[in-house]
Design an enzyme around this catalytic site. Structure first.
Site, PDB file in Angstrom:
ATOM      1  CB  CYS A  80      -0.496   0.046   1.288  1.00 52.84           C
ATOM      2  SG  CYS A  80      -2.150   1.200   1.447  1.00 52.84           S
ATOM      3  CB  CYS A 451     -29.843  45.277  19.127  1.00 52.36           C
ATOM      4  SG  CYS A 451     -30.589  46.695  18.936  1.00 52.36           S
ATOM      5  CB  CYS A 454     -28.038  49.626  17.663  1.00 54.13           C
ATOM      6  SG  CYS A 454     -28.092  49.365  19.257  1.00 54.13           S
TER       7      CYS A 454
END
Length: 544
Positions: A80, A451, A454
């Site tokens: 692998c 917020c 605001c």
């Protein structure tokens, strides 16, 4: 020159010739030697004539220097040398790329033989480890004992007799029923044990066929695991169950074995410890590949190590063009699982004009958006707790929750939500400006920062605007259809992405700017970098 003759000629230069050996798959087989720093080793190279797969490299004999447990070398000698997807095979240079793969295989073999190979690429272990599948739907990641059900109707991705390990049969049944799969409880218990060693296949006598071979293999990997496996089998024999599954959780993966236990009358004969141990060692096993189906894995797989939204109670107001995509992203980030919930609040129904940019489709036409979206989310994540509230948020008592998201895009309603909840919970507003010119999000924490009202007032004074240019109203539609702001679903998806990113960073507790803006339309220039606006003095929504 044709590719295959050229390839054979190039390999002949390094000592390889066409081989009489056969490998399944109709490959071109070349035989030669891998010349490593510790010796030369006979090997076969299997080459896909269409160059759609990486070349296979297989040793003809196991090197004497190879340990019993080795990374990257299978029990049949396969090397692998690269995980699928880690090598880009240049189809315009197939000869050079094939030679490069063989050189990489040679390097891996050399490092393994010198004991220097890092312990990665452990998934090669699964190449010979999947007699049965076991799907894990277990929220508790601690080791211990859990229940099992088995698939009765295999008309799905699941096969008949596949095992489902679960610590909540009701939750698991919702997942299976969403696939149209029927199941039944098994006379079987699942035992989880832990180990510090990742699995590697033996070079000989692989895979194990009995309990004895399993415990001997585990002893070589991790001395403590041997006793744990034996104890699980002994507990199973003392139990009323007819079979057990032992799941071994290693640092990189989980794997397991299925063991049919002796009949009750046989177990009574196993009173002498020595006789019992001999019998246990002879019990046949089936190898089980483990696949996780638990909610936390689904939420965390693509963002390992990051905080998810699991366990949080989220209220999403607005299930329209932003809210639909945002709700899906929230659920895929863990919202609604592990004791959390998602409440969907929207009083409107899905109209024909919504279909062009909404997450919901034609089959939900004229249904309440909140109810229809709940059904869609439960199909996506059957175990998530989704609550539909097809009412006006101003008429509801929402109860306790951890995060409020306003995805309505309605400025007036945004004012009301800011006033009602700014001091109660964090409030995340997500909206689109202009006709899809920009998308924005604002996180308001109780007692900290601006917020939504605001910000709207600041914008009227040209502070914290999204773009420098004026945003003139743009409307489309007429007559009975009514006016609407035209923008595509792509804009809605961008807004949803901005919102879920802000929610995830809030959940993770990381400091970030409260106001975020992403300008989408060409010809517009961003006016405000991401920042955290302060509360506006005298704001009627949040300064009281």
């Amino acid at each position: 020159m044709e590719v295959i003759p050229e390839l054979i000629a190039k390999f002949r230069e390094i000592g390889f010739e066409r081989s009489a050996h056969q490998i399944v798959g109709g490959l071109l087989i070349l035989e030669g030697q891998l010349k490593t720093s510790v010796g030369d080793f006979d090997c076969l190279v299997g080459i896909d004539r269409q160059f759609r797969r990486l070349p296979q490299v297989q040793l003809l004999n196991s090197p004497a220097q190879l340990p019993h447990l080795s990374p990257h070398i299978s029990s049949t000698g396969g090397i692998c040398y690269a995980m699928p997807g880690t090598i880009v095979f240049d189809i315009f240079d197939p000869v050079g790329q094939t030679l490069l793969c063989v050189r990489q295989a040679t390097h891996v073999l050399s490092m393994v033989l010198q004991g220097k190979m890092v312990e990665d690429l452990a998934e090669e272990f699964f190449a010979s480890w999947f007699d049965l599948h076991c799907f894990m739907d277990v929220d508790d990641r601690q080791t211990g004992v859990i229940s099992a059900v088995t698939i009765r109707d295999g008309k799905s991705v699941f096969r008949r007799n596949d095992v489902i390990a679960t610590d909540d049969v009701q939750r698991t049944s919702r997942k299976l029923e969403s696939l149209g799969v029927s199941f039944e409880e098994m006379s079987c218990k699942v035992y989880k044990i832990s180990t510090t060693a990742q699995p590697r296949p033996y070079q000989n006598d692989w895979p194990p066929k009995t309990v004895g071979e399993v415990v001997n293999w585990q002893y070589e990997l991790d001395h403590t695991a041997r006793a744990k496996v034996l104890e699980a089998v002994k507990r199973g024999i003392r139990s009323p169950y007819m079979a057990i599954v032992v799941i071994i959780e290693s640092p990189l993966m989980s794997y397991g074995v299925f063991i049919d236990l002796p009949q009750p009358n046989e177990r009574r004969l196993l009173k002498k410890p020595a006789l019992a141990l001999q019998h246990i060692y002879r019990l046949p096993i089936k190898q089980i590949a483990i696949f996780r189906l638990d909610d936390e894995y689904i939420a965390q797989r693509n963002t390992p190590g990051c905080t998810t939204l699991s366990g949080l109670r989220i209220t999403l107001v607005g299930c329209g063009t932003i809210g639909g995509y945002l709700a899906e992203a929230l659920v895929k980030a863990g919202a609604g699982i592990a004791g959390g919930s998602v409440a969907l609040v929207d009083k409107e129904s899905l109209q024909p004009g919504n279909l062009g940019r909404h997450r919901l489709g034609f089959s939900e036409l004229y249904k309440p958006k909140a109810t229809a979206l709940k059904g869609e989310l439960e199909r996506i994540m059957p175990s998530a707790k989704i609550i539909a509230c097809p009412e006006d948020v101003r008429d509801l008592t929402l109860g306790e929750f951890d995060l409020l998201i306003d995805a309505t895009g309605e400025e007036s309603l945004g004012y009301w939500l800011a006033a009602r909840y700014h001091s109660v919970v964090p409030t995340l507003s997500v909206w689109i400006e202009g006709a899809g010119v920009a998308v924005r999000s604002l996180l308001k924490r109780p007692g900290d920062g601006a917020c939504y009202r605001c910000l709207c007032d600041y914008n009227k004074g040209s502070r914290y605007r999204s773009v420098k240019e004026d945003l003139k109203p743009v409307f489309a539609g007429q007559g009975c259809e009514g006016l609407y702001v035209p923008f595509s679903a792509v804009v809605s998806v961008q807004a949803a992405c901005l919102g879920v990113e802000a929610a995830l960073q809030w959940a993770g507790g990381s400091a970030h700017e409260a106001l975020r803006t992403k300008v989408l339309s060409p010809g517009y220039e961003a006016a405000t970098p991401d920042c955290s606006p302060e509360t506006r003095s005298g704001c009627p929504a949040c300064s009281t």
